[in-house]
Design a protein around this motif. Structure first.
Motif, PDB file in Angstrom:
ATOM      1  N   ARG A 116       4.699 101.125  35.405  1.00 52.15           N
ATOM      2  CA  ARG A 116       4.682  99.671  35.226  1.00 52.15           C
ATOM      3  C   ARG A 116       5.774  99.003  36.047  1.00 52.15           C
ATOM      4  O   ARG A 116       5.557  97.950  36.644  1.00 52.15           O
ATOM      5  CB  ARG A 116       4.856  99.321  33.739  1.00 52.15           C
ATOM      6  CG  ARG A 116       3.630  99.631  32.882  1.00 52.15           C
ATOM      7  CD  ARG A 116       3.736  98.978  31.529  1.00 52.15           C
ATOM      8  NE  ARG A 116       4.876  99.462  30.765  1.00 52.15           N
ATOM      9  CZ  ARG A 116       4.839 100.494  29.950  1.00 52.15           C
ATOM     10  NH1 ARG A 116       3.713 101.188  29.782  1.00 52.15           N
ATOM     11  NH2 ARG A 116       5.918 100.865  29.279  1.00 52.15           N
ATOM     12  N   ARG A 117       6.951  99.624  36.079  1.00 51.42           N
ATOM     13  CA  ARG A 117       8.079  99.028  36.796  1.00 51.42           C
ATOM     14  C   ARG A 117       7.832  99.007  38.305  1.00 51.42           C
ATOM     15  O   ARG A 117       8.166  98.035  38.988  1.00 51.42           O
ATOM     16  CB  ARG A 117       9.357  99.806  36.485  1.00 51.42           C
ATOM     17  CG  ARG A 117      10.604  99.324  37.211  1.00 51.42           C
ATOM     18  CD  ARG A 117      11.025  97.939  36.739  1.00 51.42           C
ATOM     19  NE  ARG A 117      11.490  97.977  35.380  1.00 51.42           N
ATOM     20  CZ  ARG A 117      12.746  98.239  35.032  1.00 51.42           C
ATOM     21  NH1 ARG A 117      13.650  98.485  35.937  1.00 51.42           N
ATOM     22  NH2 ARG A 117      13.090  98.234  33.756  1.00 51.42           N
TER      23      ARG A 117
ATOM     24  N   ARG B 214      13.155 106.638  31.240  1.00 46.80           N
ATOM     25  CA  ARG B 214      11.842 105.995  31.266  1.00 46.80           C
ATOM     26  C   ARG B 214      10.721 107.031  31.276  1.00 46.80           C
ATOM     27  O   ARG B 214      10.831 108.073  31.919  1.00 46.80           O
ATOM     28  CB  ARG B 214      11.702 105.134  32.522  1.00 46.80           C
ATOM     29  CG  ARG B 214      12.816 104.138  32.743  1.00 46.80           C
ATOM     30  CD  ARG B 214      12.680 102.925  31.859  1.00 46.80           C
ATOM     31  NE  ARG B 214      13.740 101.966  32.143  1.00 46.80           N
ATOM     32  CZ  ARG B 214      13.816 100.776  31.563  1.00 46.80           C
ATOM     33  NH1 ARG B 214      12.904 100.419  30.683  1.00 46.80           N
ATOM     34  NH2 ARG B 214      14.809  99.956  31.852  1.00 46.80           N
ATOM     35  N   SER B 215       9.656 106.733  30.569  1.00 48.18           N
ATOM     36  CA  SER B 215       8.464 107.579  30.594  1.00 48.18           C
ATOM     37  C   SER B 215       7.710 107.336  31.898  1.00 48.18           C
ATOM     38  O   SER B 215       7.974 106.360  32.614  1.00 48.18           O
ATOM     39  CB  SER B 215       7.557 107.247  29.406  1.00 48.18           C
ATOM     40  OG  SER B 215       7.043 105.928  29.551  1.00 48.18           O
TER      41      SER B 215
ATOM     42  N   ARG C  42      16.270 101.607  23.125  1.00 50.49           N
ATOM     43  CA  ARG C  42      16.065 102.996  23.541  1.00 50.49           C
ATOM     44  C   ARG C  42      17.221 103.885  23.083  1.00 50.49           C
ATOM     45  O   ARG C  42      17.005 105.021  22.655  1.00 50.49           O
ATOM     46  CB  ARG C  42      15.872 103.075  25.054  1.00 50.49           C
ATOM     47  CG  ARG C  42      14.494 102.558  25.469  1.00 50.49           C
ATOM     48  CD  ARG C  42      14.148 102.879  26.899  1.00 50.49           C
ATOM     49  NE  ARG C  42      14.932 102.103  27.845  1.00 50.49           N
ATOM     50  CZ  ARG C  42      15.634 102.607  28.835  1.00 50.49           C
ATOM     51  NH1 ARG C  42      15.671 103.902  29.022  1.00 50.49           N
ATOM     52  NH2 ARG C  42      16.308 101.836  29.662  1.00 50.49           N
TER      53      ARG C  42
ATOM     54  N   ASP D 172      10.143 113.849  27.674  1.00 48.19           N
ATOM     55  CA  ASP D 172      10.913 112.864  28.435  1.00 48.19           C
ATOM     56  C   ASP D 172      12.407 113.081  28.286  1.00 48.19           C
ATOM     57  O   ASP D 172      13.168 112.976  29.248  1.00 48.19           O
ATOM     58  CB  ASP D 172      10.539 111.455  27.954  1.00 48.19           C
ATOM     59  CG  ASP D 172      10.842 110.394  28.996  1.00 48.19           C
ATOM     60  OD1 ASP D 172      10.610 110.650  30.181  1.00 48.19           O
ATOM     61  OD2 ASP D 172      11.318 109.313  28.611  1.00 48.19           O
TER      62      ASP D 172
ATOM     63  N   GLN E 185       4.732 106.346  32.154  1.00 48.65           N
ATOM     64  CA  GLN E 185       4.012 105.082  32.022  1.00 48.65           C
ATOM     65  C   GLN E 185       4.923 103.898  32.329  1.00 48.65           C
ATOM     66  O   GLN E 185       4.522 102.949  33.020  1.00 48.65           O
ATOM     67  CB  GLN E 185       3.441 104.949  30.601  1.00 48.65           C
ATOM     68  CG  GLN E 185       2.317 105.923  30.276  1.00 48.65           C
ATOM     69  CD  GLN E 185       2.816 107.312  29.909  1.00 48.65           C
ATOM     70  OE1 GLN E 185       4.019 107.555  29.861  1.00 48.65           O
ATOM     71  NE2 GLN E 185       1.878 108.217  29.650  1.00 48.65           N
ATOM     72  N   ALA E 186       6.157 103.961  31.827  1.00 46.08           N
ATOM     73  CA  ALA E 186       7.106 102.873  32.064  1.00 46.08           C
ATOM     74  C   ALA E 186       7.491 102.793  33.540  1.00 46.08           C
ATOM     75  O   ALA E 186       7.648 101.704  34.098  1.00 46.08           O
ATOM     76  CB  ALA E 186       8.355 103.055  31.201  1.00 46.08           C
TER      77      ALA E 186
ATOM     78  N   ASP F 155      16.237  96.141  25.802  1.00 42.26           N
ATOM     79  CA  ASP F 155      15.460  97.363  25.973  1.00 42.26           C
ATOM     80  C   ASP F 155      16.374  98.580  25.921  1.00 42.26           C
ATOM     81  O   ASP F 155      16.047  99.590  25.285  1.00 42.26           O
ATOM     82  CB  ASP F 155      14.719  97.312  27.312  1.00 42.26           C
ATOM     83  CG  ASP F 155      13.923  98.590  27.568  1.00 42.26           C
ATOM     84  OD1 ASP F 155      12.994  98.877  26.803  1.00 42.26           O
ATOM     85  OD2 ASP F 155      14.243  99.299  28.544  1.00 42.26           O
TER      86      ASP F 155
END
Length: 216
Positions: free
Chosen positions: A175-176, A168-169, A122, A203, A171-172, A118
């Motif tokens: 989720r995390r 990280r966005s 990125r 971002d 949204q990310a 990941d």
């Protein structure tokens, strides 16, 4: 994705190359000598360079110095630097004035293949990737630990800040940390207010704002 590995530990380098091959990432070239790295990159630029901080010939920060040179000469090549220890000044030095396409991870992260891949994707996409442990050290050092500005953040806000500085966005992050989008947005606003940073929708600009604050 094509990568070049610069790591003087043969066992670590071979293990990393095998992990990357297993997830479909091509290792275009390898070297254990930082001095050979600029010419290797120039001959066939990869998508991302993965380099250890400490390498021959000097066994100091030779790998980091070579990575900086690669960034200067090949701005389209992403750079992911690995380190055994938290060396925050190295992370700041690598970032310079432009955090795009740069990453700094502790070697312990390599054992998490999903985390590593990941980070590579990125960095290749132009994001900044900073190990969360490094972020916490930077924030703590800059603000005097929990008694400074960091002390005004809740534990959850510090977790959000670490992920935010990784690139990280919202949204990310949600989720995390298993948070709703509205909750993440609320935490981000609170962090910027407490640290005196302007809110930015982009971002990448958020990462630069955090890192600018940490460098000041």
């Amino acid at each position: 994705m094509r990568v070049v590995l610069a790591e003087d530990s043969v066992l670590f380098r071979q293990g990393l190359a095998r992990l990357l091959a297993d997830v479909g990432i091509t290792v275009a070239a390898e070297t254990g000598d930082a001095a050979a790295l600029p010419a290797l990159i120039a001959a066939d630029p990869p998508d991302v360079l993965i380099a250890d901080v400490r390498m021959p010939p000097g066994h100091g920060a030779d790998g980091l110095d070579a990575a900086r040179l690669v960034r200067e000469r090949h701005p389209d090549v992403g750079v992911l630097v690995l380190s055994h220890h938290i060396e925050a000044h190295h992370a700041i030095g690598l970032l310079g004035d432009d955090a795009r396409g740069v990453g700094y991870l502790l070697k312990d992260r390599v054992s998490d293949v999903a985390e590593l891949t990941d980070a590579l994707h990125r960095v290749n996409a132009g994001a900044a990737v900073i190990d969360p442990e490094v972020v916490i050290r930077l924030v703590g050092g800059r603000n005097g630990g929990r008694g400074g500005a960091l002390g005004r953040l809740s534990e959850r806000e510090r977790q959000v800040l670490a992920l935010m500085a990784e690139g990280r966005s919202n949204q990310a992050i949600g989720r995390r940390l298993h948070l709703s989008p509205k909750t993440v947005e609320s935490h981000v606003r609170g962090i910027f207010e407490r640290l005196g940073l302007p809110v930015a929708a982009d971002d990448h600009r958020r990462v630069l704002a955090v890192l600018t604050y940490l460098r000041s």
